[in-house]
Scaffold this active site. Sequence first.
Site, PDB file in Angstrom:
ATOM      1  N   HIS A 166     -15.325   2.445  -1.560  1.00 41.72           N
ATOM      2  CA  HIS A 166     -14.226   1.529  -1.237  1.00 41.72           C
ATOM      3  C   HIS A 166     -13.147   2.162  -0.370  1.00 41.72           C
ATOM      4  CE1 HIS A 166     -15.258  -1.223  -4.938  1.00 41.72           C
ATOM      5  NE2 HIS A 166     -16.162  -1.244  -4.000  1.00 41.72           N
ATOM      6  N   TYR A 200       0.824  -1.207   0.000  1.00 40.75           N
ATOM      7  CA  TYR A 200       0.000   0.000   0.000  1.00 40.75           C
ATOM      8  C   TYR A 200       0.857   1.255   0.000  1.00 40.75           C
ATOM      9  CZ  TYR A 200      -4.551  -2.148   0.034  1.00 40.75           C
ATOM     10  OH  TYR A 200      -5.676  -2.824  -0.363  1.00 40.75           O
ATOM     11  N   THR A 251     -16.322   2.108 -15.342  1.00 42.53           N
ATOM     12  CA  THR A 251     -16.404   0.931 -14.472  1.00 42.53           C
ATOM     13  C   THR A 251     -16.913  -0.263 -15.275  1.00 42.53           C
ATOM     14  OG1 THR A 251     -17.385  -0.064 -12.495  1.00 42.53           O
ATOM     15  CG2 THR A 251     -18.685   1.655 -13.584  1.00 42.53           C
ATOM     16  N   ASN A 296     -17.614   4.646 -21.330  1.00 38.74           N
ATOM     17  CA  ASN A 296     -16.578   3.644 -21.090  1.00 38.74           C
ATOM     18  C   ASN A 296     -15.762   3.463 -22.363  1.00 38.74           C
ATOM     19  OD1 ASN A 296     -15.223   0.994 -20.514  1.00 38.74           O
ATOM     20  ND2 ASN A 296     -16.579   1.032 -18.733  1.00 38.74           N
ATOM     21  N   CYS A 356      -6.484   0.573  21.260  1.00 30.52           N
ATOM     22  CA  CYS A 356      -6.684  -0.844  21.604  1.00 30.52           C
ATOM     23  C   CYS A 356      -5.457  -1.716  21.373  1.00 30.52           C
ATOM     24  CB  CYS A 356      -7.872  -1.407  20.819  1.00 30.52           C
ATOM     25  SG  CYS A 356      -7.470  -1.778  19.108  1.00 30.52           S
ATOM     26  N   GLN A 379     -15.833   4.121  -6.815  1.00 36.71           N
ATOM     27  CA  GLN A 379     -15.203   2.889  -6.333  1.00 36.71           C
ATOM     28  C   GLN A 379     -13.705   3.089  -6.227  1.00 36.71           C
ATOM     29  OE1 GLN A 379     -17.198  -0.655  -8.545  1.00 36.71           O
ATOM     30  NE2 GLN A 379     -17.352   1.117  -9.867  1.00 36.71           N
ATOM     31  N   ASN A 380     -13.247   4.285  -6.626  1.00 36.58           N
ATOM     32  CA  ASN A 380     -11.815   4.556  -6.572  1.00 36.58           C
ATOM     33  C   ASN A 380     -11.405   4.987  -5.175  1.00 36.58           C
ATOM     34  OD1 ASN A 380     -11.776   3.983  -9.248  1.00 36.58           O
ATOM     35  ND2 ASN A 380     -11.806   6.111  -9.918  1.00 36.58           N
ATOM     36  N   CYS A 393      -7.877   1.328  12.446  1.00 36.79           N
ATOM     37  CA  CYS A 393      -7.422   0.179  13.225  1.00 36.79           C
ATOM     38  C   CYS A 393      -8.137  -1.079  12.711  1.00 36.79           C
ATOM     39  CB  CYS A 393      -7.729   0.399  14.698  1.00 36.79           C
ATOM     40  SG  CYS A 393      -7.384  -1.058  15.704  1.00 36.79           S
ATOM     41  N   CYS A 407      -2.535   0.711  17.218  1.00 31.76           N
ATOM     42  CA  CYS A 407      -3.587   1.665  17.569  1.00 31.76           C
ATOM     43  C   CYS A 407      -3.412   2.106  19.025  1.00 31.76           C
ATOM     44  CB  CYS A 407      -4.935   0.973  17.394  1.00 31.76           C
ATOM     45  SG  CYS A 407      -6.356   1.891  17.981  1.00 31.76           S
TER      46      CYS A 407
HETATM   47  P1  NAD Z   1     -12.205  -2.171 -13.567  1.00 29.56           P
HETATM   48  O1  NAD Z   1     -10.712  -2.154 -13.631  1.00 29.56           O
HETATM   49  O2  NAD Z   1     -12.919  -3.405 -13.343  1.00 29.56           O
HETATM   50  O3  NAD Z   1     -12.775  -1.550 -14.906  1.00 29.56           O
HETATM   51  C1  NAD Z   1     -12.244  -0.390 -15.452  1.00 29.56           C
HETATM   52  C2  NAD Z   1     -13.169   0.042 -16.571  1.00 29.56           C
HETATM   53  O4  NAD Z   1     -12.695   1.261 -17.087  1.00 29.56           O
HETATM   54  C3  NAD Z   1     -13.245  -0.948 -17.734  1.00 29.56           C
HETATM   55  O5  NAD Z   1     -14.598  -1.194 -18.026  1.00 29.56           O
HETATM   56  C4  NAD Z   1     -12.540  -0.216 -18.881  1.00 29.56           C
HETATM   57  O6  NAD Z   1     -13.133  -0.492 -20.146  1.00 29.56           O
HETATM   58  C5  NAD Z   1     -12.729   1.225 -18.498  1.00 29.56           C
HETATM   59  N1  NAD Z   1     -11.674   2.128 -18.953  1.00 29.56           N
HETATM   60  C6  NAD Z   1     -10.331   1.990 -18.833  1.00 29.56           C
HETATM   61  N2  NAD Z   1      -9.692   3.066 -19.327  1.00 29.56           N
HETATM   62  C7  NAD Z   1     -10.654   3.905 -19.785  1.00 29.56           C
HETATM   63  C8  NAD Z   1     -10.629   5.184 -20.426  1.00 29.56           C
HETATM   64  N3  NAD Z   1      -9.502   5.839 -20.657  1.00 29.56           N
HETATM   65  N4  NAD Z   1     -11.822   5.737 -20.765  1.00 29.56           N
HETATM   66  C9  NAD Z   1     -12.982   5.097 -20.538  1.00 29.56           C
HETATM   67  N5  NAD Z   1     -13.065   3.902 -19.913  1.00 29.56           N
HETATM   68  C10 NAD Z   1     -11.913   3.316 -19.544  1.00 29.56           C
HETATM   69  O7  NAD Z   1     -12.545  -1.028 -12.537  1.00 29.56           O
HETATM   70  P2  NAD Z   1     -13.670  -1.008 -11.462  1.00 29.56           P
HETATM   71  O8  NAD Z   1     -14.942  -1.513 -12.069  1.00 29.56           O
HETATM   72  O9  NAD Z   1     -13.638   0.334 -10.898  1.00 29.56           O
HETATM   73  O10 NAD Z   1     -13.195  -2.061 -10.346  1.00 29.56           O
HETATM   74  C11 NAD Z   1     -11.873  -2.106  -9.904  1.00 29.56           C
HETATM   75  C12 NAD Z   1     -11.724  -2.070  -8.402  1.00 29.56           C
HETATM   76  O11 NAD Z   1     -10.351  -1.882  -8.062  1.00 29.56           O
HETATM   77  C13 NAD Z   1     -12.451  -0.922  -7.818  1.00 29.56           C
HETATM   78  O12 NAD Z   1     -13.275  -1.439  -6.857  1.00 29.56           O
HETATM   79  C14 NAD Z   1     -11.429   0.001  -7.182  1.00 29.56           C
HETATM   80  O13 NAD Z   1     -11.626   0.102  -5.792  1.00 29.56           O
HETATM   81  C15 NAD Z   1     -10.110  -0.677  -7.353  1.00 29.56           C
HETATM   82  N6  NAD Z   1      -9.170   0.175  -8.100  1.00 29.56           N
HETATM   83  C16 NAD Z   1      -9.110   1.527  -7.846  1.00 29.56           C
HETATM   84  C17 NAD Z   1      -8.250   2.339  -8.572  1.00 29.56           C
HETATM   85  C18 NAD Z   1      -8.209   3.820  -8.274  1.00 29.56           C
HETATM   86  O14 NAD Z   1      -8.527   4.229  -7.166  1.00 29.56           O
HETATM   87  N7  NAD Z   1      -7.840   4.656  -9.260  1.00 29.56           N
HETATM   88  C19 NAD Z   1      -7.448   1.779  -9.563  1.00 29.56           C
HETATM   89  C20 NAD Z   1      -7.534   0.397  -9.789  1.00 29.56           C
HETATM   90  C21 NAD Z   1      -8.400  -0.391  -9.046  1.00 29.56           C
HETATM   91 ZN    ZN Z   2      -7.875   0.058  17.770  1.00 29.81          ZN
END
Ligand code: NAD
Ligand code: ZN
Length: 240
Positions: free
Chosen positions: A118, A66, A185, A210, A147, A100-101, A126, A144
């Site tokens: 997410h 991370y 997504t 998308n 705890c 979801q990012n 913690c 933490c």
């Molecule tokens: P996913 O990776 O499953 O899907 C990404 C989608 O974005 C695909 O459908 C793809 O076709 C589309 N895509 C990619 N580049 C694009 C562009 N330039 N323009 C338009 N569309 C584009 O992503 P998800 O459904 O969000 O699931 C992934 C999980 O992983 C999430 O839950 C998230 O928490 C995590 N994640 C987060 C990040 C972040 O915070 N930036 C990055 C990677 C993964």
């Molecule tokens: Zn704690």
Amino acid sequence: MDIKKETIERMKNAKRGFALTGAGISAPSGIPTFRGKDGLWKDKDPRKLASQSGFRSDPDNVWQWYNERREMIKEKEPNRAHYSLTEIQKMIDNFAVITQNVDNLHQEAGTDNVIELHGNIFKNKCNNCGKSHGELKSDNPVECDKCGGLIRPDVVWFGEPLPEDELNKAWEYAKNSDIVFVIGTSAMVQPAASLPIISIEHGGYVVEINAERTVISEYVNDGYYGDVAEVLPELVESVS
Ligand code: NAD
Ligand code: ZN
């Protein structure tokens, strides 16, 4: 790209709406997506790293992974798609961005009312009592003060439930929105898979943006398939 007349009208008349965003909206910023060819998880097993059992068996390894991702994401900046959502938010009385990012780029682009399903990679909590611990600079997980449990990133791991308050807000928007954008997504995991469908059932107008068609494409009212960083600015321009 021609934007449909009805989409423009729906946007102009909308009183309440939301965008559901996924990793694709941050791809043009240089943050790899989940399932892409050069995806983030390519040579790591996410189920080992981003999971409770992974953290229990090797907390240092998970924490360091991370830390690397935090370093990588910190260098990245919002792109035109993030800024376009900030513009769209100004056009509609009540507009949320449900993401979801975990990368904080919506907030950095000036968007308000961001609902993080997410979590946020820059925050910590913690793993035992749940106390929030904000940003922490450390090479290993620390304990933490409340705890003695280990502190972990405040993101949702595989097998973990989504945060209840955020989820409730998301369902609320799904049921009561005039306009919905589903952006970058793959819509294969919950609740991304259901939120737009619920909106359609409640009379919302759903627009998908998308790089390619997805599992929900056949159900949405309108879809634009191309780079988010190009399509969203065009959408904003066609409404203003
Ligand atoms: P996913 O990776 O499953 O899907 C990404 C989608 O974005 C695909 O459908 C793809 O076709 C589309 N895509 C990619 N580049 C694009 C562009 N330039 N323009 C338009 N569309 C584009 O992503 P998800 O459904 O969000 O699931 C992934 C999980 O992983 C999430 O839950 C998230 O928490 C995590 N994640 C987060 C990040 C972040 O915070 N930036 C990055 C990677 C993964
Ligand atoms: Zn704690």
